[in-house]
Design a protein around this motif. Structure first.
Motif, PDB file in Angstrom:
ATOM      1  N   GLY A 293       0.792  -1.224   0.000  1.00  0.00           N
ATOM      2  CA  GLY A 293       0.000   0.000   0.000  1.00  0.00           C
ATOM      3  C   GLY A 293       0.817   1.262   0.000  1.00  0.00           C
ATOM      4  O   GLY A 293       0.389   2.284  -0.554  1.00  0.00           O
ATOM      5  N   TYR A 294       2.019   1.200   0.597  1.00  0.00           N
ATOM      6  CA  TYR A 294       2.836   2.411   0.744  1.00  0.00           C
ATOM      7  C   TYR A 294       4.312   2.071   0.566  1.00  0.00           C
ATOM      8  O   TYR A 294       4.784   1.038   1.046  1.00  0.00           O
ATOM      9  N   GLU A 295       5.026   2.934  -0.145  1.00  0.00           N
ATOM     10  CA  GLU A 295       6.470   2.785  -0.303  1.00  0.00           C
ATOM     11  C   GLU A 295       7.189   3.615   0.755  1.00  0.00           C
ATOM     12  O   GLU A 295       6.688   4.669   1.175  1.00  0.00           O
ATOM     13  N   PRO A 296       8.364   3.158   1.193  1.00  0.00           N
ATOM     14  CA  PRO A 296       9.133   3.933   2.166  1.00  0.00           C
ATOM     15  C   PRO A 296       9.439   5.333   1.643  1.00  0.00           C
ATOM     16  O   PRO A 296       9.801   5.509   0.476  1.00  0.00           O
ATOM     17  N   ASP A 297       9.255   6.327   2.509  1.00  0.00           N
ATOM     18  CA  ASP A 297       9.607   7.718   2.193  1.00  0.00           C
ATOM     19  C   ASP A 297       8.804   8.300   1.047  1.00  0.00           C
ATOM     20  O   ASP A 297       9.212   9.290   0.425  1.00  0.00           O
ATOM     21  N   GLU A 298       7.657   7.711   0.730  1.00  0.00           N
ATOM     22  CA  GLU A 298       6.791   8.233  -0.327  1.00  0.00           C
ATOM     23  C   GLU A 298       5.466   8.679   0.279  1.00  0.00           C
ATOM     24  O   GLU A 298       4.935   8.034   1.174  1.00  0.00           O
ATOM     25  N   ASP A 299       4.940   9.787  -0.219  1.00  0.00           N
ATOM     26  CA  ASP A 299       3.642  10.270   0.251  1.00  0.00           C
ATOM     27  C   ASP A 299       2.526   9.609  -0.560  1.00  0.00           C
ATOM     28  O   ASP A 299       2.627   9.444  -1.773  1.00  0.00           O
TER      29      ASP A 299
ATOM     30  N   SER B 120      10.032  -9.762   9.456  1.00  0.00           N
ATOM     31  CA  SER B 120       9.493  -9.078   8.284  1.00  0.00           C
ATOM     32  C   SER B 120       9.715  -7.583   8.395  1.00  0.00           C
ATOM     33  O   SER B 120      10.066  -7.067   9.459  1.00  0.00           O
ATOM     34  N   PRO B 121       9.484  -6.871   7.300  1.00  0.00           N
ATOM     35  CA  PRO B 121       9.402  -5.409   7.399  1.00  0.00           C
ATOM     36  C   PRO B 121       8.171  -5.044   8.225  1.00  0.00           C
ATOM     37  O   PRO B 121       7.409  -5.924   8.643  1.00  0.00           O
ATOM     38  N   ASN B 122       7.947  -3.763   8.439  1.00  0.00           N
ATOM     39  CA  ASN B 122       6.738  -3.328   9.121  1.00  0.00           C
ATOM     40  C   ASN B 122       5.580  -3.429   8.128  1.00  0.00           C
ATOM     41  O   ASN B 122       5.247  -2.479   7.420  1.00  0.00           O
ATOM     42  N   VAL B 123       4.969  -4.621   8.085  1.00  0.00           N
ATOM     43  CA  VAL B 123       3.941  -4.875   7.086  1.00  0.00           C
ATOM     44  C   VAL B 123       2.690  -4.041   7.327  1.00  0.00           C
ATOM     45  O   VAL B 123       1.900  -3.807   6.403  1.00  0.00           O
ATOM     46  N   VAL B 124       2.496  -3.600   8.560  1.00  0.00           N
ATOM     47  CA  VAL B 124       1.351  -2.729   8.853  1.00  0.00           C
ATOM     48  C   VAL B 124       1.571  -1.364   8.228  1.00  0.00           C
ATOM     49  O   VAL B 124       0.694  -0.812   7.550  1.00  0.00           O
ATOM     50  N   ALA B 125       2.764  -0.801   8.416  1.00  0.00           N
ATOM     51  CA  ALA B 125       3.071   0.530   7.889  1.00  0.00           C
ATOM     52  C   ALA B 125       3.093   0.543   6.369  1.00  0.00           C
ATOM     53  O   ALA B 125       2.647   1.512   5.748  1.00  0.00           O
ATOM     54  N   GLU B 126       3.614  -0.511   5.760  1.00  0.00           N
ATOM     55  CA  GLU B 126       3.700  -0.510   4.301  1.00  0.00           C
ATOM     56  C   GLU B 126       2.448  -1.084   3.649  1.00  0.00           C
ATOM     57  O   GLU B 126       2.368  -1.166   2.424  1.00  0.00           O
ATOM     58  N   GLY B 127       1.453  -1.475   4.440  1.00  0.00           N
ATOM     59  CA  GLY B 127       0.204  -1.978   3.877  1.00  0.00           C
ATOM     60  C   GLY B 127       0.407  -3.247   3.079  1.00  0.00           C
ATOM     61  O   GLY B 127      -0.009  -3.339   1.922  1.00  0.00           O
ATOM     62  N   SER B 128       1.025  -4.255   3.715  1.00  0.00           N
ATOM     63  CA  SER B 128       1.275  -5.516   3.015  1.00  0.00           C
ATOM     64  C   SER B 128       0.958  -6.723   3.887  1.00  0.00           C
ATOM     65  O   SER B 128       1.498  -7.807   3.665  1.00  0.00           O
ATOM     66  N   VAL B 129       0.084  -6.548   4.876  1.00  0.00           N
ATOM     67  CA  VAL B 129      -0.205  -7.618   5.828  1.00  0.00           C
ATOM     68  C   VAL B 129      -0.737  -8.862   5.116  1.00  0.00           C
ATOM     69  O   VAL B 129      -0.214  -9.966   5.279  1.00  0.00           O
ATOM     70  N   GLY B 130      -1.788  -8.705   4.325  1.00  0.00           N
ATOM     71  CA  GLY B 130      -2.377  -9.845   3.632  1.00  0.00           C
ATOM     72  C   GLY B 130      -1.478 -10.390   2.547  1.00  0.00           C
ATOM     73  O   GLY B 130      -1.356 -11.606   2.376  1.00  0.00           O
TER      74      GLY B 130
ATOM     75  N   LEU C 131      11.674  -2.096  -4.427  1.00  0.00           N
ATOM     76  CA  LEU C 131      11.975  -2.389  -3.032  1.00  0.00           C
ATOM     77  C   LEU C 131      13.429  -2.826  -2.851  1.00  0.00           C
ATOM     78  O   LEU C 131      14.079  -3.255  -3.811  1.00  0.00           O
ATOM     79  N   GLN C 132      13.915  -2.748  -1.633  1.00  0.00           N
ATOM     80  CA  GLN C 132      15.269  -3.170  -1.349  1.00  0.00           C
ATOM     81  C   GLN C 132      15.438  -4.664  -1.608  1.00  0.00           C
ATOM     82  O   GLN C 132      14.495  -5.442  -1.517  1.00  0.00           O
ATOM     83  N   GLU C 133      16.678  -5.074  -1.859  1.00  0.00           N
ATOM     84  CA  GLU C 133      16.956  -6.462  -2.217  1.00  0.00           C
ATOM     85  C   GLU C 133      16.603  -7.450  -1.117  1.00  0.00           C
ATOM     86  O   GLU C 133      16.285  -8.607  -1.392  1.00  0.00           O
TER      87      GLU C 133
END
Length: 410
Positions: A51-57, A382-392, A70-72
């Motif tokens: 849902g969201y990329e790091p450092d992107e609005d 994992s990354p912060n899947v909540v913050a990046e909107g990738s939980v599911g 995304l990072q490797e």
């Protein structure tokens, strides 16, 4: 009990692992041991891939394209875009016409009960009419007996923060006063009589005066468990508007419907599902040989760990540190505490979990815990899947990869 693949856990990742193994070999013997029956009660039914990329609005428009940036070391990057796409195709096959989103590579933005828009790459057909990309205005209607959904507040927030034209209204639905929210779907499924009138017709009659010019209406997600499409169609025909559901907090009916779809898909492909708690694990020569659950011993060639994260009890902490309690896998924890010092901060618990190698095997000191054990979902670091909107999406994709690996090595 002897199987090719035994999946321990549940959630989207557990079902994805089972379906992936069955897809890899339709003749395989695959068993899913659900350790908890309430995993899907916290699922909104929406599947967010990215849902969201790091450092992107703002939300991501095209999640598959964004994955390539995304990072490797991101799980999606490690697994590859082909695996991500295959996992989505597996989900589409399992859910059929009950889910939307497969026809496009863009995220849909859907309204929530708190008046926010959330991105999703797949979403229930019952929510489709509420996609925010539609130019049509909408009205949100809440029920007095369901305080979880303040329609006026949600509408005001959506008006203030989006280009949408949204109005809100709360009504006294024709329901018994002492009825619990979890009982409403059954009454609508059975179309029981209320004051001498079928409940569906009575609800439409109650909603009619609240409508104005809006061509679509959002209602709390309680419109039936087994007869949801028919209930929604009946309301649309009576009201001459498009009806969509707004997800509520736990217990989530769309989440329970999703589990029913995935469960039916596993069983229709020959898989077995049981609700059982693993109490013991036998290991020999760096391989899991069997597990015992509720007094029954289960043998398998390969095992998938899909017990969820901290919130589901798949990752626990004690005086010895943080770990995974079923197979005894060590877990990593960013920092020295599970909870951040600030409210709504980047809590380490979201990222805590088991490290895996490129074959999806849990690691201990750089080596596989067991040659035939594979990890999936929130039990993994994992990354912060909540913050990046990738939980599911994280659950779906890692479950798909683990099930495929497990069957290939069985």
């Amino acid at each position: 009990m002897s199987d090719d693949v035994l999946v321990v856990g549940g959630g989207i990742e557990g079902y994805a692992a089972a379906l992936s193994a069955l897809e890899t070999d339709s003749a395989a013997s695959v068993r899913l041991l659900r350790q908890r029956s309430d995993r899907f009660q916290t699922e909104t039914g929406l599947v967010d891939l990215l849902g969201y990329e790091p450092d992107e609005d703002g939300p991501v428009d095209r999640p598959l394209a964004a994955i390539e940036r995304l990072q490797e070391d991101h799980p999606y990057s490690r697994l590859g875009l082909d695996t991500v796409s295959a996992a989505l195709e597996l989900f589409d096959t399992a859910t059929g016409d009950q889910y939307s989103g497969a026809e496009t590579e863009t995220n849909a933005l859907l309204p929530t009960a708190v008046g926010r828009l959330t991105p999703a790459v797949r979403y229930p057909e019952s929510a489709a009419a509420g996609v925010a990309s539609g130019a049509d205005s909408m009205r949100l209607v809440g029920f007095e007996s369901i305080p979880d959904f303040d329609a006026e507040l949600a509408a005001n927030r959506l008006n203030n923060e989006t280009p949408l034209s949204v109005t809100g209204r709360t009504v006294r639905a024709p329901l018994p006063a002492d009825l619990d929210r979890t009982e409403i779907p059954e009454i609508l499924d059975q179309n029981r009589s209320v004051d001498g009138q079928p409940i569906r017709a009575a609800l439409a009659e109650k909603l009619q005066p609240t409508l104005d010019v809006e061509p679509r209406v959002g209602l709390p997600a309680v419109l039936g468990q087994t007869e949801a499409p028919a209930i929604r169609t009946a309301l649309e025909e009576a009201l001459h508007v498009s009806v969509f559901e707004v997800p509520l907090g736990p217990p989530s009916l769309p989440g329970q419907r999703l589990e029913s779809l995935l469960s039916a898909a596993v069983r229709s492909r020959g898989g077995t599902i049981e609700e059982s708690v693993v109490s013991d694990v036998e290991e020999d020569d760096s391989r899991i040989t069997s597990v015992t659950a509720d007094g029954q011993q289960y043998d398998a060639d390969s095992y998938v760990l899909a017990t969820g994260g901290v919130e589901a009890g798949g990752v626990v902490t004690d005086s010895a540190g943080v770990g995974e309690p079923v197979f005894g896998c060590p877990a990593s924890l960013p920092g020295d505490r599970l909870v951040g010092r600030e409210f709504l901060s980047d809590h380490p618990a979201v990222r805590a979990g088991v490290e895996v190698d490129d074959r999806r095997r849990p690691l201990e000191g750089g080596s596989a815990v067991a040659e035939n054990l594979y990890g999936a979902g929130r039990v993994l670091a994992s990354p912060n899947v909540v913050a990046e909107g990738s939980v599911g999406g994280f659950a779906l994709v890692t479950g798909y990869a683990a099930g495929q690996r497990a069957l290939e090595q069985s």
